[in-house]
Design a protein around this motif. Structure first.
Motif, mmCIF file in Angstrom:
data_model
loop_
_atom_site.group_PDB
_atom_site.id
_atom_site.type_symbol
_atom_site.label_atom_id
_atom_site.label_comp_id
_atom_site.label_asym_id
_atom_site.label_seq_id
_atom_site.Cartn_x
_atom_site.Cartn_y
_atom_site.Cartn_z
ATOM 1 N N GLY A 23 0.803 -1.212 0.000
ATOM 2 C CA GLY A 23 0.000 0.000 0.000
ATOM 3 C C GLY A 23 0.836 1.262 0.000
ATOM 4 O O GLY A 23 0.315 2.360 -0.224
ATOM 5 N N GLU A 24 2.137 1.109 0.236
ATOM 6 C CA GLU A 24 3.051 2.254 0.226
ATOM 7 C C GLU A 24 4.177 2.045 -0.781
ATOM 8 O O GLU A 24 4.482 2.918 -1.591
ATOM 9 N N ARG A 25 4.803 0.881 -0.709
ATOM 10 C CA ARG A 25 5.867 0.513 -1.648
ATOM 11 C C ARG A 25 5.319 -0.489 -2.654
ATOM 12 O O ARG A 25 4.355 -1.197 -2.357
ATOM 13 N N ILE A 26 5.957 -0.548 -3.803
ATOM 14 C CA ILE A 26 5.482 -1.466 -4.846
ATOM 15 C C ILE A 26 6.679 -2.023 -5.601
ATOM 16 O O ILE A 26 7.676 -1.321 -5.819
ATOM 17 N N LEU A 27 6.579 -3.286 -6.010
ATOM 18 C CA LEU A 27 7.712 -3.964 -6.631
ATOM 19 C C LEU A 27 7.212 -5.066 -7.564
ATOM 20 O O LEU A 27 6.327 -5.836 -7.197
ATOM 21 N N ALA A 28 7.781 -5.123 -8.762
ATOM 22 C CA ALA A 28 7.522 -6.243 -9.668
ATOM 23 C C ALA A 28 8.582 -7.311 -9.437
ATOM 24 O O ALA A 28 9.753 -6.997 -9.218
ATOM 25 N N VAL A 29 8.158 -8.564 -9.499
ATOM 26 C CA VAL A 29 9.033 -9.699 -9.189
ATOM 27 C C VAL A 29 8.910 -10.759 -10.272
ATOM 28 O O VAL A 29 7.811 -11.020 -10.784
ATOM 29 N N HIS A 30 10.038 -11.390 -10.608
ATOM 30 C CA HIS A 30 10.098 -12.468 -11.609
ATOM 31 C C HIS A 30 11.051 -13.515 -11.039
ATOM 32 O O HIS A 30 12.185 -13.209 -10.685
ATOM 33 N N THR A 31 10.584 -14.767 -10.940
ATOM 34 C CA THR A 31 11.406 -15.799 -10.303
ATOM 35 C C THR A 31 12.380 -16.483 -11.259
ATOM 36 O O THR A 31 13.259 -17.223 -10.818
ATOM 37 N N ASN A 32 12.218 -16.272 -12.567
ATOM 38 C CA ASN A 32 13.079 -16.924 -13.561
ATOM 39 C C ASN A 32 13.118 -18.438 -13.357
ATOM 40 O O ASN A 32 14.177 -19.065 -13.353
ATOM 41 N N ASN A 33 11.922 -19.019 -13.163
ATOM 42 C CA ASN A 33 11.760 -20.468 -13.001
ATOM 43 C C ASN A 33 12.430 -21.017 -11.749
ATOM 44 O O ASN A 33 12.788 -22.192 -11.688
ATOM 45 N N THR A 34 12.611 -20.159 -10.737
ATOM 46 C CA THR A 34 13.125 -20.618 -9.446
ATOM 47 C C THR A 34 12.022 -20.418 -8.409
ATOM 48 O O THR A 34 10.867 -20.170 -8.755
ATOM 49 N N LYS A 35 12.384 -20.513 -7.152
ATOM 50 C CA LYS A 35 11.428 -20.255 -6.076
ATOM 51 C C LYS A 35 11.810 -19.020 -5.268
ATOM 52 O O LYS A 35 11.334 -18.820 -4.157
ATOM 53 N N ILE A 36 12.684 -18.192 -5.836
ATOM 54 C CA ILE A 36 13.113 -16.975 -5.159
ATOM 55 C C ILE A 36 12.963 -15.780 -6.113
ATOM 56 O O ILE A 36 12.887 -15.969 -7.332
ATOM 57 N N PRO A 37 12.919 -14.558 -5.600
ATOM 58 C CA PRO A 37 12.732 -13.376 -6.456
ATOM 59 C C PRO A 37 14.027 -12.967 -7.158
ATOM 60 O O PRO A 37 14.637 -11.956 -6.806
ATOM 61 N N ILE A 38 14.405 -13.741 -8.164
ATOM 62 C CA ILE A 38 15.660 -13.492 -8.879
ATOM 63 C C ILE A 38 15.678 -12.098 -9.503
ATOM 64 O O ILE A 38 16.655 -11.361 -9.402
ATOM 65 N N TYR A 39 14.594 -11.730 -10.195
ATOM 66 C CA TYR A 39 14.504 -10.428 -10.861
ATOM 67 C C TYR A 39 13.532 -9.525 -10.118
ATOM 68 O O TYR A 39 12.453 -9.960 -9.702
ATOM 69 N N LYS A 40 13.918 -8.253 -10.000
ATOM 70 C CA LYS A 40 13.047 -7.256 -9.392
ATOM 71 C C LYS A 40 13.037 -6.020 -10.287
ATOM 72 O O LYS A 40 14.005 -5.748 -11.005
ATOM 73 N N SER A 41 11.945 -5.274 -10.225
ATOM 74 C CA SER A 41 11.855 -4.045 -11.010
ATOM 75 C C SER A 41 10.963 -3.039 -10.306
ATOM 76 O O SER A 41 9.962 -3.402 -9.686
ATOM 77 N N ARG A 42 11.348 -1.765 -10.429
ATOM 78 C CA ARG A 42 10.435 -0.679 -10.092
ATOM 79 C C ARG A 42 9.509 -0.454 -11.283
ATOM 80 O O ARG A 42 9.678 -1.069 -12.343
ATOM 81 N N LEU A 43 8.563 0.438 -11.122
ATOM 82 C CA LEU A 43 7.584 0.717 -12.171
ATOM 83 C C LEU A 43 7.708 2.164 -12.636
ATOM 84 O O LEU A 43 8.319 2.992 -11.960
ATOM 85 N N ILE A 44 7.112 2.453 -13.782
ATOM 86 C CA ILE A 44 7.097 3.838 -14.222
ATOM 87 C C ILE A 44 6.113 4.601 -13.329
ATOM 88 O O ILE A 44 5.140 4.021 -12.830
ATOM 89 N N PRO A 45 6.356 5.878 -13.063
ATOM 90 C CA PRO A 45 5.557 6.607 -12.053
ATOM 91 C C PRO A 45 4.054 6.581 -12.298
ATOM 92 O O PRO A 45 3.277 6.416 -11.351
ATOM 93 N N ARG A 46 3.625 6.752 -13.523
ATOM 94 C CA ARG A 46 2.188 6.772 -13.800
ATOM 95 C C ARG A 46 1.530 5.464 -13.387
ATOM 96 O O ARG A 46 0.463 5.453 -12.752
ATOM 97 N N GLN A 47 2.174 4.342 -13.735
ATOM 98 C CA GLN A 47 1.604 3.043 -13.390
ATOM 99 C C GLN A 47 1.727 2.764 -11.896
ATOM 100 O O GLN A 47 0.832 2.158 -11.294
ATOM 101 N N GLU A 48 2.817 3.211 -11.293
ATOM 102 C CA GLU A 48 2.964 3.028 -9.850
ATOM 103 C C GLU A 48 1.824 3.699 -9.093
ATOM 104 O O GLU A 48 1.207 3.098 -8.204
#
Length: 245
Positions: free
Chosen positions: A88-113
């Motif tokens: 509700g305050e912070r936001i994060l996109a996550v991609h596991t790359n076929n694992t069980k951990i958050p290998i990839y992370k990304s912020r978002l563009i401001p409008r979408q955030e």
């Protein structure tokens, strides 16, 4: 489950520290940016947000099951596990790359955030069972406050500085006079205070005093440390290039 469409991300791999994931204004022309056609949006507790954002910890099985093949990229290809989480305050996109951990992370563009945070605040919190992990910080894994407020370039150079300090800690050639000289470059006024310090005590003092922020003095010390190290010198030079947005 809630979904968002046409989401722009810039995946960054292996980011243990959430502060090290580049904000949108730090994205650069040469960065690879990807359009996700569909991705789940999940509201979580602050504790679980910390667990994912500030670590590479194993994700709960029910989260992996519920998001499996629910995200897809522009060509219709499914992503096994990708999702956006927010407390509700912070936001994060996550991609596991076929694992069980958050290998990839990304912020978002401001409008979408902003758009997604508005949606999140209308959603119920999904609770996940997990065992909180206590992160062990050190010179090769800086604590979040050491990088807080720094730009991408500064964060990268700060990490090179502490990699070089770590090399000094483990070297067999412990030249205390060279280390005192280095300390004088950093804090000349405090040089008299470390005259009786051991090699290890001076490094620890440097590590503590340089932990916060990034200044011209930080950079000068880093340049001094990497001048005789080919690998770190190349890494430093690559990070110190002018940035093109």
């Amino acid at each position: 489950m809630n979904y968002e469409s046409d989401v722009w991300v810039k995946w960054e791999s292996g980011k243990v520290n959430g502060n090290d994931v580049s904000e949108f204004h730090e994205w650069q022309k040469e960065d690879k940016v990807e359009l996700i056609k569909q991705i789940p949006l999940i509201r979580v507790t602050t504790e679980f947000m910390d667990y994912v954002e500030y670590g590479l910890n194993r994700l709960p099985e029910d989260l992996l099951v519920s998001t499996e093949n629910e995200a897809e990229v522009n060509n219709g290809k499914k992503i096994k596990n990708a999702f956006i989480i927010s407390n509700g305050e912070r936001i994060l996109a996550v991609h596991t790359n076929n694992t069980k951990i958050p290998i990839y992370k990304s912020r978002l563009i401001p409008r979408q955030e902003l758009q997604f945070l508005h949606t999140i605040n209308e959603m119920a919190v999904t609770e996940y069972a997990f065992t909180p992990k206590k992160n062990v910080y050190g010179y090769l894994n800086l604590e979040p406050r050491a990088l807080y407020g720094l730009f991408r370039k500064e964060r990268n150079l700060k990490q090179v500085l502490y990699m070089a300090l770590n090399d000094l800690k483990i070297t067999d050639n412990k030249d205390v006079n060279k280390l005192r000289y280095l300390y004088g470059e950093w804090n000349y006024e405090g040089l008299n205070g470390v005259k009786d310090y051991t090699y290890e005590e001076i490094i620890d003092r440097l590590g503590e005093e340089m932990l916060m922020g990034w200044t011209d003095k930080h950079k000068r010390v880093t340049e001094f440390l990497v001048q005789d190290d080919v690998l770190l010198g190349e890494i430093f030079a690559a990070y110190d290039k002018p940035q093109v947005k």
